[in-house]
Design a protein around this motif. Structure first.
Motif, PDB file in Angstrom:
ATOM      1  N   MET A  50       1.272   5.501   9.587  1.00  0.00           N
ATOM      2  CA  MET A  50       1.381   4.193  10.245  1.00  0.00           C
ATOM      3  C   MET A  50       2.819   3.695  10.302  1.00  0.00           C
ATOM      4  SD  MET A  50      -1.922   2.100   8.784  1.00  0.00           S
ATOM      5  CE  MET A  50      -1.420   0.575   9.587  1.00  0.00           C
ATOM      6  N   TRP A  51       3.688   4.264   9.470  1.00  0.00           N
ATOM      7  CA  TRP A  51       5.071   3.804   9.376  1.00  0.00           C
ATOM      8  C   TRP A  51       6.005   4.753  10.104  1.00  0.00           C
ATOM      9  CZ3 TRP A  51       1.814   1.652   5.895  1.00  0.00           C
ATOM     10  CH2 TRP A  51       2.094   0.343   5.476  1.00  0.00           C
ATOM     11  N   PRO A  52       7.185   4.238  10.486  1.00  0.00           N
ATOM     12  CA  PRO A  52       8.199   5.127  11.062  1.00  0.00           C
ATOM     13  C   PRO A  52       8.560   6.231  10.053  1.00  0.00           C
ATOM     14  CG  PRO A  52       8.837   2.827  11.316  1.00  0.00           C
ATOM     15  CD  PRO A  52       7.627   2.853  10.427  1.00  0.00           C
ATOM     16  N   GLU A  53       9.002   7.341  10.573  1.00  0.00           N
ATOM     17  CA  GLU A  53       9.315   8.510   9.746  1.00  0.00           C
ATOM     18  C   GLU A  53      10.212   8.177   8.557  1.00  0.00           C
ATOM     19  OE1 GLU A  53       8.880  12.270   8.532  1.00  0.00           O
ATOM     20  OE2 GLU A  53       8.057  11.656  10.462  1.00  0.00           O
ATOM     21  N   ASP A  54      11.239   7.364   8.769  1.00  0.00           N
ATOM     22  CA  ASP A  54      12.203   7.078   7.694  1.00  0.00           C
ATOM     23  C   ASP A  54      11.660   6.131   6.618  1.00  0.00           C
ATOM     24  OD1 ASP A  54      12.230   4.927   9.481  1.00  0.00           O
ATOM     25  OD2 ASP A  54      14.345   4.508   9.132  1.00  0.00           O
ATOM     26  N   GLU A  55      10.469   5.585   6.811  1.00  0.00           N
ATOM     27  CA  GLU A  55       9.864   4.696   5.815  1.00  0.00           C
ATOM     28  C   GLU A  55       8.651   5.315   5.122  1.00  0.00           C
ATOM     29  OE1 GLU A  55       9.275   0.653   7.166  1.00  0.00           O
ATOM     30  OE2 GLU A  55      10.937   0.868   8.568  1.00  0.00           O
ATOM     31  N   ARG A  56       8.277   6.495   5.528  1.00  0.00           N
ATOM     32  CA  ARG A  56       7.067   7.115   4.977  1.00  0.00           C
ATOM     33  C   ARG A  56       7.198   7.461   3.501  1.00  0.00           C
ATOM     34  NH1 ARG A  56       5.544  10.696  10.286  1.00  0.00           N
ATOM     35  NH2 ARG A  56       5.099   8.859  11.570  1.00  0.00           N
ATOM     36  N   HIS A  57       8.408   7.749   3.047  1.00  0.00           N
ATOM     37  CA  HIS A  57       8.595   8.030   1.614  1.00  0.00           C
ATOM     38  C   HIS A  57       8.213   6.813   0.779  1.00  0.00           C
ATOM     39  CE1 HIS A  57      12.313   6.013   2.710  1.00  0.00           C
ATOM     40  NE2 HIS A  57      12.477   5.736   1.438  1.00  0.00           N
ATOM     41  N   ALA A  58       8.488   5.609   1.293  1.00  0.00           N
ATOM     42  CA  ALA A  58       8.140   4.382   0.570  1.00  0.00           C
ATOM     43  C   ALA A  58       6.628   4.201   0.507  1.00  0.00           C
ATOM     44  CB  ALA A  58       8.808   3.177   1.224  1.00  0.00           C
ATOM     45  N   VAL A  59       5.930   4.582   1.570  1.00  0.00           N
ATOM     46  CA  VAL A  59       4.471   4.500   1.582  1.00  0.00           C
ATOM     47  C   VAL A  59       3.904   5.480   0.565  1.00  0.00           C
ATOM     48  CG1 VAL A  59       2.380   4.773   2.978  1.00  0.00           C
ATOM     49  CG2 VAL A  59       4.462   3.847   4.014  1.00  0.00           C
ATOM     50  N   ARG A  74       5.319   6.505  -2.036  1.00  0.00           N
ATOM     51  CA  ARG A  74       5.606   5.986  -3.372  1.00  0.00           C
ATOM     52  C   ARG A  74       4.517   5.003  -3.804  1.00  0.00           C
ATOM     53  NH1 ARG A  74      10.051   1.787  -5.322  1.00  0.00           N
ATOM     54  NH2 ARG A  74       9.422   1.766  -7.497  1.00  0.00           N
ATOM     55  N   VAL A  75       4.141   4.092  -2.904  1.00  0.00           N
ATOM     56  CA  VAL A  75       3.054   3.152  -3.219  1.00  0.00           C
ATOM     57  C   VAL A  75       1.798   3.930  -3.591  1.00  0.00           C
ATOM     58  CG1 VAL A  75       1.488   1.403  -2.272  1.00  0.00           C
ATOM     59  CG2 VAL A  75       3.919   1.313  -1.708  1.00  0.00           C
ATOM     60  N   GLU A  76       1.469   4.905  -2.777  1.00  0.00           N
ATOM     61  CA  GLU A  76       0.254   5.679  -3.010  1.00  0.00           C
ATOM     62  C   GLU A  76       0.322   6.452  -4.325  1.00  0.00           C
ATOM     63  OE1 GLU A  76       0.152   7.717   0.742  1.00  0.00           O
ATOM     64  OE2 GLU A  76      -0.794   6.004   1.746  1.00  0.00           O
ATOM     65  N   SER A  86       9.163   8.589  -6.860  1.00  0.00           N
ATOM     66  CA  SER A  86       7.850   9.119  -7.167  1.00  0.00           C
ATOM     67  C   SER A  86       7.431  10.101  -6.094  1.00  0.00           C
ATOM     68  CB  SER A  86       6.829   7.999  -7.235  1.00  0.00           C
ATOM     69  OG  SER A  86       7.134   7.139  -8.302  1.00  0.00           O
ATOM     70  N   SER A  87       6.668  11.071  -6.484  1.00  0.00           N
ATOM     71  CA  SER A  87       6.154  12.023  -5.514  1.00  0.00           C
ATOM     72  C   SER A  87       4.837  11.513  -4.954  1.00  0.00           C
ATOM     73  CB  SER A  87       5.971  13.387  -6.170  1.00  0.00           C
ATOM     74  OG  SER A  87       5.020  13.279  -7.209  1.00  0.00           O
ATOM     75  N   GLY A  97       4.227  -1.265 -10.495  1.00  0.00           N
ATOM     76  CA  GLY A  97       5.120  -0.449  -9.659  1.00  0.00           C
ATOM     77  C   GLY A  97       4.632  -0.378  -8.231  1.00  0.00           C
ATOM     78  N   ALA A  98       3.310  -0.284  -8.051  1.00  0.00           N
ATOM     79  CA  ALA A  98       2.744  -0.246  -6.705  1.00  0.00           C
ATOM     80  C   ALA A  98       3.010  -1.556  -5.969  1.00  0.00           C
ATOM     81  CB  ALA A  98       1.244   0.031  -6.768  1.00  0.00           C
TER      82      ALA A  98
END
Length: 118
Positions: free
Chosen positions: A13-22, A24-26, A1-2, A36-37
């Motif tokens: 708040m998250w490390p750079e490599d986990e920001r895509h997952a954040v 996605r939630v948003e 998801s974009s 999905g969230a």
């Protein structure tokens, strides 16, 4: 998801490599995909708890996520409510906006708790 095109994001708040997952939630929340969230929040929390477990050392690191949650100071009832919501989302049961927002809030609380012990 974009990611959403505008609005508040907690990705920093998250490390750079986990920001895509954040993001996605948003994006799932912005799209109204509550289940999905919640599932995306489960991934975030799993990463937080795994990194929290590593603080205890490699050999004696706790393997039970509930123990790690308690070590990070997360309230047991909140953790149990989060797990119940995740199970419901995995079973494709109806998950509403409040459950999705609560799941994201728990993920944010978990990340904040992890940041406090870095």
């Amino acid at each position: 998801s974009s990611s959403p095109t505008s609005g508040v994001s907690f990705a920093e708040m998250w490390p750079e490599d986990e920001r895509h997952a954040v993001r996605r939630v948003e994006a799932e929340i912005a799209a109204g995909d509550w289940g999905g969230a919640v599932l995306a929040c489960d991934l975030l929390v799993a990463h937080v708890l795994a990194s929290g477990a590593s603080l205890a050392g490699t050999v004696e690191a706790p393997r039970d996520p509930a123990v790690v949650a308690m070590l990070l100071g997360l309230p047991g009832p909140r953790y149990l409510a989060f797990r119940t919501t995740v199970r419901a989302a995995r079973r494709k049961e109806e998950v509403g906006a409040r459950a999705a927002f609560d799941a994201y809030l728990f993920a944010l609380e978990a990340r904040r708790a992890r940041m406090d012990v870095e």
